[in-house]
Design a protein around this motif. Sequence first.
Motif, PDB file in Angstrom:
ATOM      1  N   ARG A 102       0.827  -1.211   0.000  1.00 15.09           N
ATOM      2  CA  ARG A 102       0.000   0.000   0.000  1.00 15.09           C
ATOM      3  C   ARG A 102       0.858   1.257   0.000  1.00 15.09           C
ATOM      4  O   ARG A 102       0.368   2.361  -0.222  1.00 15.09           O
ATOM      5  CB  ARG A 102      -0.942  -0.006   1.204  1.00 15.09           C
ATOM      6  CG  ARG A 102      -1.926  -1.155   1.210  1.00 15.09           C
ATOM      7  CD  ARG A 102      -3.028  -0.944   0.172  1.00 15.09           C
ATOM      8  NE  ARG A 102      -3.995   0.035   0.639  1.00 15.09           N
ATOM      9  CZ  ARG A 102      -4.276   1.194   0.040  1.00 15.09           C
ATOM     10  NH1 ARG A 102      -3.652   1.530  -1.074  1.00 15.09           N
ATOM     11  NH2 ARG A 102      -5.168   2.005   0.527  1.00 15.09           N
ATOM     12  N   LEU A 103       2.162   1.083   0.260  1.00 12.63           N
ATOM     13  CA  LEU A 103       3.101   2.209   0.165  1.00 12.63           C
ATOM     14  C   LEU A 103       3.910   2.147  -1.123  1.00 12.63           C
ATOM     15  O   LEU A 103       4.811   2.957  -1.334  1.00 12.63           O
ATOM     16  CB  LEU A 103       4.052   2.202   1.366  1.00 12.63           C
ATOM     17  CG  LEU A 103       3.406   2.358   2.748  1.00 12.63           C
ATOM     18  CD1 LEU A 103       4.482   2.324   3.829  1.00 12.63           C
ATOM     19  CD2 LEU A 103       2.589   3.635   2.845  1.00 12.63           C
ATOM     20  N   GLY A 104       3.603   1.157  -1.972  1.00 10.79           N
ATOM     21  CA  GLY A 104       4.326   1.011  -3.235  1.00 10.79           C
ATOM     22  C   GLY A 104       5.607   0.222  -3.119  1.00 10.79           C
ATOM     23  O   GLY A 104       6.415   0.205  -4.062  1.00 10.79           O
ATOM     24  N   TYR A 105       5.827  -0.460  -1.998  1.00 11.88           N
ATOM     25  CA  TYR A 105       7.067  -1.201  -1.773  1.00 11.88           C
ATOM     26  C   TYR A 105       6.930  -2.665  -2.192  1.00 11.88           C
ATOM     27  O   TYR A 105       5.836  -3.239  -2.170  1.00 11.88           O
ATOM     28  CB  TYR A 105       7.476  -1.123  -0.303  1.00 11.88           C
ATOM     29  CG  TYR A 105       8.247   0.139   0.028  1.00 11.88           C
ATOM     30  CD1 TYR A 105       9.598   0.102   0.337  1.00 11.88           C
ATOM     31  CD2 TYR A 105       7.623   1.386  -0.006  1.00 11.88           C
ATOM     32  CE1 TYR A 105      10.308   1.258   0.619  1.00 11.88           C
ATOM     33  CE2 TYR A 105       8.319   2.550   0.278  1.00 11.88           C
ATOM     34  CZ  TYR A 105       9.664   2.474   0.593  1.00 11.88           C
ATOM     35  OH  TYR A 105      10.376   3.623   0.866  1.00 11.88           O
ATOM     36  N   GLN A 106       8.068  -3.243  -2.565  1.00 13.08           N
ATOM     37  CA  GLN A 106       8.151  -4.631  -2.980  1.00 13.08           C
ATOM     38  C   GLN A 106       8.863  -5.445  -1.888  1.00 13.08           C
ATOM     39  O   GLN A 106       9.799  -4.951  -1.257  1.00 13.08           O
ATOM     40  CB  GLN A 106       8.938  -4.758  -4.288  1.00 13.08           C
ATOM     41  CG  GLN A 106       8.386  -3.931  -5.432  1.00 13.08           C
ATOM     42  CD  GLN A 106       7.038  -4.437  -5.905  1.00 13.08           C
ATOM     43  OE1 GLN A 106       6.845  -5.641  -6.047  1.00 13.08           O
ATOM     44  NE2 GLN A 106       6.113  -3.520  -6.154  1.00 13.08           N
ATOM     45  N   SER A 152      10.883  -0.421  -5.140  1.00 19.07           N
ATOM     46  CA  SER A 152      10.555  -0.794  -6.512  1.00 19.07           C
ATOM     47  C   SER A 152      11.133  -2.168  -6.819  1.00 19.07           C
ATOM     48  O   SER A 152      12.020  -2.663  -6.118  1.00 19.07           O
ATOM     49  CB  SER A 152      11.123   0.230  -7.507  1.00 19.07           C
ATOM     50  OG  SER A 152      12.544   0.159  -7.525  1.00 19.07           O
ATOM     51  N   GLU A 153      10.593  -2.776  -7.873  1.00 19.36           N
ATOM     52  CA  GLU A 153      11.101  -4.083  -8.313  1.00 19.36           C
ATOM     53  C   GLU A 153      12.568  -3.967  -8.719  1.00 19.36           C
ATOM     54  O   GLU A 153      13.388  -4.854  -8.415  1.00 19.36           O
ATOM     55  CB  GLU A 153      10.260  -4.576  -9.486  1.00 19.36           C
ATOM     56  CG  GLU A 153      10.394  -6.071  -9.765  1.00 19.36           C
ATOM     57  CD  GLU A 153       9.633  -6.910  -8.769  1.00 19.36           C
ATOM     58  OE1 GLU A 153      10.090  -8.042  -8.504  1.00 19.36           O
ATOM     59  OE2 GLU A 153       8.612  -6.446  -8.247  1.00 19.36           O
ATOM     60  N   LYS A 154      12.904  -2.881  -9.393  1.00 18.51           N
ATOM     61  CA  LYS A 154      14.284  -2.679  -9.829  1.00 18.51           C
ATOM     62  C   LYS A 154      15.230  -2.564  -8.638  1.00 18.51           C
ATOM     63  O   LYS A 154      16.314  -3.165  -8.624  1.00 18.51           O
ATOM     64  CB  LYS A 154      14.371  -1.417 -10.690  1.00 18.51           C
ATOM     65  CG  LYS A 154      15.766  -1.136 -11.237  1.00 18.51           C
ATOM     66  CD  LYS A 154      15.762   0.108 -12.107  1.00 18.51           C
ATOM     67  CE  LYS A 154      17.169   0.406 -12.651  1.00 18.51           C
ATOM     68  NZ  LYS A 154      17.169   1.637 -13.501  1.00 18.51           N
ATOM     69  N   ALA A 155      14.824  -1.799  -7.631  1.00 22.14           N
ATOM     70  CA  ALA A 155      15.656  -1.645  -6.440  1.00 22.14           C
ATOM     71  C   ALA A 155      15.807  -2.966  -5.698  1.00 22.14           C
ATOM     72  O   ALA A 155      16.879  -3.277  -5.169  1.00 22.14           O
ATOM     73  CB  ALA A 155      15.062  -0.584  -5.515  1.00 22.14           C
ATOM     74  N   ALA A 161      20.924  -8.762  -5.826  1.00 19.05           N
ATOM     75  CA  ALA A 161      22.141  -9.038  -6.599  1.00 19.05           C
ATOM     76  C   ALA A 161      23.377  -8.622  -5.808  1.00 19.05           C
ATOM     77  O   ALA A 161      24.405  -9.321  -5.822  1.00 19.05           O
ATOM     78  CB  ALA A 161      22.080  -8.311  -7.937  1.00 19.05           C
ATOM     79  N   GLN A 162      23.288  -7.502  -5.099  1.00 14.40           N
ATOM     80  CA  GLN A 162      24.411  -7.052  -4.284  1.00 14.40           C
ATOM     81  C   GLN A 162      24.680  -8.012  -3.135  1.00 14.40           C
ATOM     82  O   GLN A 162      25.841  -8.277  -2.794  1.00 14.40           O
ATOM     83  CB  GLN A 162      24.132  -5.652  -3.744  1.00 14.40           C
ATOM     84  CG  GLN A 162      24.191  -4.549  -4.782  1.00 14.40           C
ATOM     85  CD  GLN A 162      23.967  -3.187  -4.169  1.00 14.40           C
ATOM     86  OE1 GLN A 162      24.543  -2.859  -3.137  1.00 14.40           O
ATOM     87  NE2 GLN A 162      23.120  -2.378  -4.801  1.00 14.40           N
ATOM     88  N   VAL A 163      23.629  -8.537  -2.521  1.00 16.69           N
ATOM     89  CA  VAL A 163      23.811  -9.512  -1.439  1.00 16.69           C
ATOM     90  C   VAL A 163      24.558 -10.735  -1.953  1.00 16.69           C
ATOM     91  O   VAL A 163      25.508 -11.221  -1.333  1.00 16.69           O
ATOM     92  CB  VAL A 163      22.454  -9.919  -0.833  1.00 16.69           C
ATOM     93  CG1 VAL A 163      22.630 -11.099   0.132  1.00 16.69           C
ATOM     94  CG2 VAL A 163      21.817  -8.739  -0.106  1.00 16.69           C
ATOM     95  N   ALA A 164      24.110 -11.236  -3.110  1.00 14.88           N
ATOM     96  CA  ALA A 164      24.772 -12.408  -3.693  1.00 14.88           C
ATOM     97  C   ALA A 164      26.229 -12.097  -4.037  1.00 14.88           C
ATOM     98  O   ALA A 164      27.129 -12.916  -3.788  1.00 14.88           O
ATOM     99  CB  ALA A 164      24.017 -12.869  -4.940  1.00 14.88           C
ATOM    100  N   ASN A 165      26.463 -10.914  -4.586  1.00 16.99           N
ATOM    101  CA  ASN A 165      27.817 -10.536  -4.982  1.00 16.99           C
ATOM    102  C   ASN A 165      28.737 -10.353  -3.774  1.00 16.99           C
ATOM    103  O   ASN A 165      29.883 -10.811  -3.763  1.00 16.99           O
ATOM    104  CB  ASN A 165      27.766  -9.243  -5.807  1.00 16.99           C
ATOM    105  CG  ASN A 165      29.130  -8.834  -6.322  1.00 16.99           C
ATOM    106  OD1 ASN A 165      29.810  -9.611  -6.993  1.00 16.99           O
ATOM    107  ND2 ASN A 165      29.536  -7.617  -6.018  1.00 16.99           N
TER     108      ASN A 165
END
Length: 378
Positions: A102-106, A152-155, A161-165
């Motif tokens: 409801r806040l636009g967060y993923q 966002s989905e992109k964020a 990806a950063q966690v994995a890296n």
Amino acid sequence: MDFSNDLIGMPEDDSLIADPADEAALDPEEAARQAEAAAHASRLLALQLIDRLQTEFPVATYPYDNISKEFNVGERAVYDLVERLLEQDVLTRVGATFEPSRLGYQVAVCSMSVEDEDRADVVSTIKGIHAIPRMVSVDGERNLWFTAVEPSEKALDSQLAQVANKTGYDVACFRPTHVFKNQVSFEIDPTAPRRLERPQAPISLASVRPAAMSDIDRQIARVLQGDISGERRPFSVIARMTADTCGEHLSEEEVIRRITRWCDSGVIRCLGAVVNPAKVGFETSAVISWSVPEKLMPVLGSVLAAQPEVSRVLGKAGGAESMGNVLAVLYGRTQADYTAFVNRVAAMLKKANLEVPEHTACFVTEVLKDAPARYFTD
């Protein structure tokens, strides 16, 4: 926030305090009995207050006064007890739990399989990421689970990806498409009979329209996601803070109206006290996953959401993946509660002539991070 200054000059509540002169007139045995009775009354008030506050903190001008009238004690007695419960870590905060969508967060629930020798470094890396509010170690093969929340989905993709890296480990993700339940109310009295809860209306995330949030709304949300327990008139303080930070003055009444609207519309799932499960006897918790046919996913999700032990039920349309397509988080006093839960769910499905699916349970061995999700931090 500092509550004490607002209460200077207020009389201490003496309804639970014995008069020393009366105590002196009592024989030792009677004094001991009365002291035990007073201690019992205080413990009972604490239990009742926890039950009350975890479901709702009054959105009112004087919330502590509202609560005190319900329990027939003084306002200061309620505040002091809340402060004591916070100091003892029985309560972790009093504030809002928002519905991220409801806040636009993923949101993504993630798991990793980390070697023992790398565990400390991986945990340290993830702990420092504000977008990951919760992380636990479990007894399963994928022994580290965490929740990521991004605007966002992109964020979210970038963060994972950063966690994995950074860690060098694969990150498996469960990205829910449906939310069947996302709150918990602990039954503090273990002798009270457990009842099935009234199921919440499932949320299909694809159909959710985020609420319009102005700059001043965002500031109110930033305050509410923290701890507002320390003020006699917390919503008046929020009104003053928004004037200082946004340059726009809102009245206390307007702040209350906005927050009430968010509660009614589901932007806020709950405004109340957040309970530390282990401190109230719920020392067992588990993440349970199912892989079920897609047509059964909403049925199983609704059945699970009605169970009092369960705090969170998420579903994923599109078929099962490595983490299944239905996830539930369970809390119990012992593992016997888990067994009772599994048997009850199986019986309900059988009664409906549905096949009982296999499940995988990962019991939490350590809570590594548990903080409120942070919104609008930019």
